[in-house]
Scaffold this active site. Structure first.
Site, short mmCIF file in Angstrom:
data_model
loop_
_atom_site.label_atom_id
_atom_site.label_comp_id
_atom_site.label_asym_id
_atom_site.label_seq_id
_atom_site.Cartn_x
_atom_site.Cartn_y
_atom_site.Cartn_z
N CYS A 202 0.87 -1.17 0.00
CA CYS A 202 0.00 0.00 0.00
C CYS A 202 0.91 1.23 0.00
CB CYS A 202 -0.99 0.00 1.16
SG CYS A 202 -0.31 0.15 2.81
N CYS B 93 -2.14 1.47 -4.25
CA CYS B 93 -0.85 2.13 -4.49
C CYS B 93 -0.69 2.54 -5.94
CB CYS B 93 0.33 1.29 -4.02
SG CYS B 93 0.56 -0.25 -4.91
N CYS C 257 3.80 -0.01 -8.17
CA CYS C 257 4.34 -1.36 -8.05
C CYS C 257 4.88 -1.85 -9.39
CB CYS C 257 3.23 -2.29 -7.57
SG CYS C 257 3.81 -3.89 -7.05
#
Length: 135
Positions: free
Chosen positions: A11, A85, A89
């Site tokens: 997150c 997020c 990533c």
């Protein structure tokens, strides 16, 4: 020999959702899964309401420290669970990615964080059942 599945929870701040998910998976998996958590912009400390609601389950996250998301963590993981997020990533071919849409517990009290924890717990137990089928 069976390899141990590796799961990474990500997150933004690594102070709430990903910490709860990692702690719950570690609790339920009892060493049968390697668990990591990280944040794209880690906070300085764990959300106090998260510490409180996890203590209610007998899980102590008070000493956990938010960690920075590293490319190596993603590369080492079989399953990457993101929680709001965005595109922070890195994507690697052959990995399983899931995005869990969860309310952000940041700035919330324990009464608001408890249902988020319970939602994460249900998802973690379902994930564990997929990773380690009975039999």
């Amino acid at each position: 020999m069976t390899t141990i599945p590796e799961v990474l929870f990500v997150c933004v701040h690594n102070a709430g959702r990903s910490q709860m998910a990692a702690a719950l998976l570690e609790h339920h998996a009892r060493g049968r899964v390697t668990v990591r958590s990280a944040g794209s912009a880690p906070a300085d400390s764990i959300n106090p309401a998260v510490v409180e609601v996890m203590n209610e389950l007998g899980i102590d996250v008070s000493r956990n420290v938010p960690a920075k998301l590293l490319t190596e963590d993603v590369a080492a993981s079989d399953v990457v669970i993101t929680m709001g997020c965005g595109d922070a990533c890195p994507i690697f071919p052959g990995k399983r990615y899931e995005d869990w849409a969860l309310q952000d517990p940041a700035g919330q009290g324990a009464d608001a964080v408890r249902p988020i924890r319970d939602d994460i717990d249900r998802r973690v137990q379902a994930l564990l059942a997929e990773l380690l089928p009975a039999g």
